[in-house]
Design a protein around this motif. Sequence first.
Motif, short mmCIF file in Angstrom:
data_model
loop_
_atom_site.label_atom_id
_atom_site.label_comp_id
_atom_site.label_asym_id
_atom_site.label_seq_id
_atom_site.Cartn_x
_atom_site.Cartn_y
_atom_site.Cartn_z
N UNK A 28 -16.89 24.13 15.31
CA UNK A 28 -16.32 24.37 13.98
C UNK A 28 -15.03 25.17 14.09
N UNK A 29 -14.03 24.76 13.37
CA UNK A 29 -12.77 25.49 13.37
C UNK A 29 -11.88 25.17 14.54
N UNK A 30 -12.33 24.30 15.46
CA UNK A 30 -11.55 23.97 16.65
C UNK A 30 -10.35 23.12 16.25
N UNK A 31 -9.17 23.46 16.82
CA UNK A 31 -7.97 22.69 16.52
C UNK A 31 -8.08 21.30 17.11
N UNK A 32 -7.68 20.32 16.36
CA UNK A 32 -7.69 18.95 16.84
C UNK A 32 -6.37 18.67 17.55
N UNK A 33 -6.37 17.69 18.45
CA UNK A 33 -5.12 17.33 19.08
C UNK A 33 -4.09 16.86 18.07
N UNK A 34 -2.82 16.98 18.44
CA UNK A 34 -1.75 16.73 17.49
C UNK A 34 -1.80 15.33 16.91
N UNK A 35 -2.28 14.35 17.69
CA UNK A 35 -2.24 12.97 17.23
C UNK A 35 -3.56 12.52 16.59
N UNK A 36 -4.49 13.46 16.35
CA UNK A 36 -5.79 13.08 15.79
C UNK A 36 -5.67 12.50 14.39
N UNK A 37 -4.53 12.76 13.73
CA UNK A 37 -4.36 12.27 12.35
C UNK A 37 -3.94 10.80 12.30
N UNK A 38 -3.89 10.11 13.44
CA UNK A 38 -3.48 8.71 13.47
C UNK A 38 -4.64 7.89 14.01
N UNK A 39 -5.66 7.59 13.18
CA UNK A 39 -6.87 6.94 13.68
C UNK A 39 -6.69 5.45 13.96
N UNK A 40 -5.62 4.84 13.46
CA UNK A 40 -5.49 3.39 13.58
C UNK A 40 -5.25 2.95 15.02
N UNK A 41 -4.56 3.73 15.81
CA UNK A 41 -4.23 3.34 17.18
C UNK A 41 -5.34 3.79 18.13
N UNK A 42 -5.41 3.18 19.33
CA UNK A 42 -6.42 3.61 20.31
C UNK A 42 -6.10 5.00 20.85
N UNK A 43 -7.16 5.76 21.09
CA UNK A 43 -6.98 7.09 21.68
C UNK A 43 -6.79 6.94 23.18
N UNK A 44 -5.74 7.59 23.70
CA UNK A 44 -5.32 7.37 25.09
C UNK A 44 -5.64 8.61 25.93
N UNK A 45 -6.33 8.37 27.04
CA UNK A 45 -6.61 9.43 27.99
C UNK A 45 -5.80 9.23 29.26
N UNK A 46 -5.32 10.30 29.83
CA UNK A 46 -4.51 10.24 31.04
C UNK A 46 -5.28 10.92 32.18
N UNK A 47 -5.44 10.23 33.30
CA UNK A 47 -6.12 10.75 34.48
C UNK A 47 -5.09 10.98 35.57
N UNK A 48 -4.97 12.22 36.04
CA UNK A 48 -3.99 12.57 37.06
C UNK A 48 -4.72 13.07 38.30
N UNK A 49 -4.55 12.36 39.39
CA UNK A 49 -5.30 12.67 40.61
C UNK A 49 -4.66 13.81 41.39
N UNK A 50 -5.39 14.28 42.41
CA UNK A 50 -4.82 15.21 43.36
C UNK A 50 -3.97 14.47 44.37
N UNK A 51 -3.35 15.23 45.25
CA UNK A 51 -2.49 14.61 46.25
C UNK A 51 -1.45 15.55 46.81
N UNK A 52 -1.51 16.85 46.46
CA UNK A 52 -0.53 17.79 46.96
C UNK A 52 0.86 17.43 46.49
N UNK A 53 1.82 17.48 47.41
CA UNK A 53 3.21 17.19 47.07
C UNK A 53 3.38 15.78 46.52
#
Length: 748
Positions: A28-53
């Motif tokens: 309760x009271x938790x801030x939603x992500x900035x784009x949560x107000x646009x429900x029509x489009x798919x929600x996009x998750x980004x996965x960033x792997x390790x790898x050093x440099x």
Amino acid sequence: MRPFRLLCLLLAVAARAVAAPAAEPVAPGMAQPAIAAVPARPRIGLVLSGGGARGAAHIGVLEVLDELHVPVDAIAGTSMGAVIGALYASGMSARDIAALLSSVDWQDAFRDRPKRTDLAFRRKQEDLDYLVNIPLGLKGRRLLIPRGLVQGQKLTQLLRRALLPASGAHDFDHLPTRLRVVATDLESGATVVMRDGDLVSAVRASMSAPGVFAPVEREGRLLVDGGLTDNLPVEVARAMGVDVLIVVDTGFALQARKRLNSLPAVSNQAIAIMLRRNIELQRAQLTPRDLLIEPQLEQLSSYDFASAGRARALGESAARSVAGRLAALAVPADEHARYVAARAALRQPAPRIEFVRSDAQSTPYGRQIQDLFGGFVGRDVDAAALGREITDLYGRGTMETLDYTIARDPDGRRGLDFSARRNSWGPNYLRLGLSLQDDFSGRTAFNAAGRLLFTELNTLGAESVWDVRIGSAPRLATELYLPLSNVRRWFVAPHGEVEAHNLAQLAGEEQVGEYRVRSASYGLDVGRELGNFGELRGGVIRSSGSAAVIIGDTATPREPFDVRGYFLRFSYDHLDSALFPRSGQALTLEWRVEENLGATLGSDLLTLDWSAAFSRGKYTGIGWISGGTTVSGSEANVRAWFPLGGFLKLSGIRADSLAGPYYGVARLIGLRSIGRGGEGVLNVPAYVGLSFEVGNAWATRRDIALSSVRRDVALFLGADTYLGPVYVAAGYDDRGRSGFYLFLGRSF
């Protein structure tokens, strides 16, 4: 029909709920992500792997996403992916991240020790005599070394400054873009997914490669690199309630045998084999709707941060190769502008500091923290100013880590919570030094030295120092350093020493023998440290001993002395290296008044040593002037004579074959670093050098004249090793003499 229509409607709603991925619960009271107000489009998750440099490729991918107007709703990152992901989640754009990381001196960021110019002055002075570059601690009868090659102090402060606008987000769902950071519990081997707490410590834990970085203690757990257990956190991102995943894999593809022809290639292959199974399991969970981006990074090492720009370009190229599929996830320009503005709005301004405190484990440093950081109370957080103060305190050399977080107390006030941890190999330390000189003519001098340093004797940082040197110039010395304040560094330092050294006996300009000078002394100094760049010190000293001929006319009477003296010394040191400086200056100016008790022999001595370095590219120029004079008193007082001769001290004549109560020598030295990228031979910084030297030592003041000045030149090869600088040199004197040297130890 109405009940039938109602039943159909309920079934449709239930089917839609089953088909949609389950989102994480939001408090309760938790801030939603900035784009949560646009429900029509798919929600996009980004996965960033390790790898050093290699993880710098993530920046290139993010730049393409920003350019194509592809919004990101959630990020899951491991190791370097956690670093880039946290910066982006904090509200920075891809361009901002690229500018930040391109401005970082990565070689310096992965060194714990501050730059020499930032070290406490006492630590700089240790560099002059104790050149073995291996950190050693002493506990009982055991020698200790650090838990990792890098403790991560500089990297932590870099992240602290960059992530300051996100310091108020205790829950990572409150960030401009939701974030999860993956690490590994070193005790249990379990994967740890961090979603709240201090963001900087979470990121530092995620990239703590064992054996390279020291583990991070966080919320009762000892955490290391998340890549050990989940280098590609697909499941973590999926659990954040997204519809589509963009997965960026900068891990290591297995290479063919013909490519396994170097140590970096073999190391990368070993890492790839260890991580392969888990990565394949994660990639198997991708659906046709998800998008996998694999930058072609085969030839890049995870340790080669100098190639981060190339990795970034390869990441951009890989993202553009799938631009068509990415464009399908894009939003209109006006909608993307609102998305960017919403992310920027969630970045918080620097808070005002209303208290400074330290945690329970930082008690030994509580007074220092209050004295040095109490002045920040009532001011907005200035990360750069905090960083400077932290560097100064950390530069005293007794702490493994010194860090802070922005915290709230029960009354809602914002303040600084400090965490200071003693060196795991302290608080008693051992420094070592070696000196070896061989002139290839049967004359060899060797000394081995050790310093035992007991620190943290009180809350002001008192130290007890014990020095031992064995060899041709043995010495035993001790000093008790007692600072009187943490802020204004006045100090008192009682000390004592016993030592012996040889001095040339001359007839005209020819050496006819050698004195052995032995002395015992004690005294009391008072002084003040001038920031970390200098010191003003004066005191009284009592010294007694004798000078006796040991080679030559041994019937020459022994010269005893019993001296009471007073001195005043100003020291300045802003050189970037004690061994092969490239910039900065150093100056020591001392005036000493001595009275030989019970005799007429006494002396007033004035000595000067000044050096300056400047560089351009691989070339360095060094100017160096040394001199000393007996202002008044007896010129026959052998113990007050100055030795001269040897490498860079008139290189064409034998070491210490000149001596007198007056001397002066000036050098102009040119260095050029050799080897690819300045790393030199066998990955040791190496240099070729040429020096021009003028000077002499004189028996009386009336002998001093330009016509008596010697002119010497030396050509040498030098290397900066873990045991100290090593030189092979040849020197020539304008009077027909020459000298050849194998030299280990400090010369500049």
